[in-house]
Design a protein around this motif. Structure first.
Motif, short mmCIF file in Angstrom:
data_model
loop_
_atom_site.label_atom_id
_atom_site.label_comp_id
_atom_site.label_asym_id
_atom_site.label_seq_id
_atom_site.Cartn_x
_atom_site.Cartn_y
_atom_site.Cartn_z
N PHE A 6 0.80 -1.22 0.00
CA PHE A 6 0.00 0.00 0.00
C PHE A 6 0.84 1.28 0.00
O PHE A 6 0.30 2.37 -0.03
CB PHE A 6 -0.92 0.02 1.23
N LYS A 120 -1.86 6.08 2.48
CA LYS A 120 -3.01 6.98 2.56
C LYS A 120 -4.24 6.24 3.10
O LYS A 120 -4.45 5.07 2.79
CB LYS A 120 -3.34 7.53 1.17
N ARG A 121 -5.03 6.95 3.88
CA ARG A 121 -6.28 6.38 4.40
C ARG A 121 -7.16 5.91 3.24
O ARG A 121 -7.79 4.86 3.33
CB ARG A 121 -7.03 7.41 5.23
N SER A 122 -7.20 6.68 2.17
CA SER A 122 -8.05 6.30 1.03
C SER A 122 -7.62 4.96 0.43
O SER A 122 -8.47 4.16 0.03
CB SER A 122 -8.01 7.40 -0.04
N THR A 123 -6.34 4.68 0.42
CA THR A 123 -5.85 3.39 -0.09
C THR A 123 -6.29 2.25 0.81
O THR A 123 -6.70 1.19 0.33
CB THR A 123 -4.31 3.42 -0.20
N LEU A 125 -8.95 2.27 2.84
CA LEU A 125 -10.39 2.11 2.69
C LEU A 125 -10.75 1.38 1.40
O LEU A 125 -11.63 0.51 1.39
CB LEU A 125 -11.09 3.47 2.74
N GLN A 126 -10.08 1.72 0.32
CA GLN A 126 -10.34 1.04 -0.95
C GLN A 126 -10.08 -0.45 -0.82
O GLN A 126 -10.85 -1.27 -1.33
CB GLN A 126 -9.48 1.63 -2.07
N HIS A 127 -9.03 -0.81 -0.13
CA HIS A 127 -8.70 -2.23 0.04
C HIS A 127 -9.79 -2.96 0.83
O HIS A 127 -10.22 -4.05 0.44
CB HIS A 127 -7.36 -2.38 0.76
N PHE A 129 -12.91 -2.14 1.32
CA PHE A 129 -14.27 -2.08 0.76
C PHE A 129 -14.39 -2.73 -0.61
O PHE A 129 -15.41 -2.61 -1.25
CB PHE A 129 -14.77 -0.64 0.72
N LYS A 130 -13.35 -3.41 -1.04
CA LYS A 130 -13.43 -4.14 -2.32
C LYS A 130 -14.25 -5.38 -2.17
O LYS A 130 -14.27 -6.05 -1.18
CB LYS A 130 -12.03 -4.51 -2.80
#
Length: 130
Positions: A6, A120-123, A125-127, A129-130
């Protein structure tokens, strides 16, 4: 899963050196539109993260300082009000969850404490929530 998957490497992000001035810091934050930026020392070690709030508190406490005079005020003299924790590159993804709740990014260091990038937090979260 290992956190290295990540990582956004240091070469691809904005960071500050501890001997930057407050003015340089504010200009970098404004240009990149960031509200928090990691700080590294002369040896490349992560020493903390400066936030807009930290700068505002410093300026409030120094009410008589002009914008021009912020070129004489060093970043290392600004008190940081939050402890943005870093993690080791050898950490597992589970260790990121708790930090991501309160930090928009997590600084990553090697075994000697040398700053190598952020997650990054967004990275994260994306992981999840996949």
């Amino acid at each position: 899963m290992h956190v290295a998957f990540f990582l956004t490497p240091k070469e691809e992000i904005v960071w500050l050196e501890s001997d930057f001035t407050v003015r340089q810091t504010m200009e970098k934050m404004e240009y990149h539109r960031y509200s928090a930026i990691p700080i590294i020392d002369d040896n490349g070690k992560y020493i903390g993260t400066i936030t807009e709030g930290d700068l505002l508190w410093k300026l409030k406490k120094s009410m008589d300082i002009t914008f021009k005079e912020t070129s004489n005020l060093l970043l290392k003299d600004v008190e940081r009000h939050r402890d943005h924790k870093s993690i080791s590159i050898n950490s597992q993804i589970e260790e990121l969850k708790a930090l991501a709740i309160n930090q928009s990014f997590i600084p990553v260091v090697d075994d000697q404490g040398i700053f190598i990038g952020i997650i990054k937090r967004s990275t994260i979260l994306q992981h999840f929530f996949k």
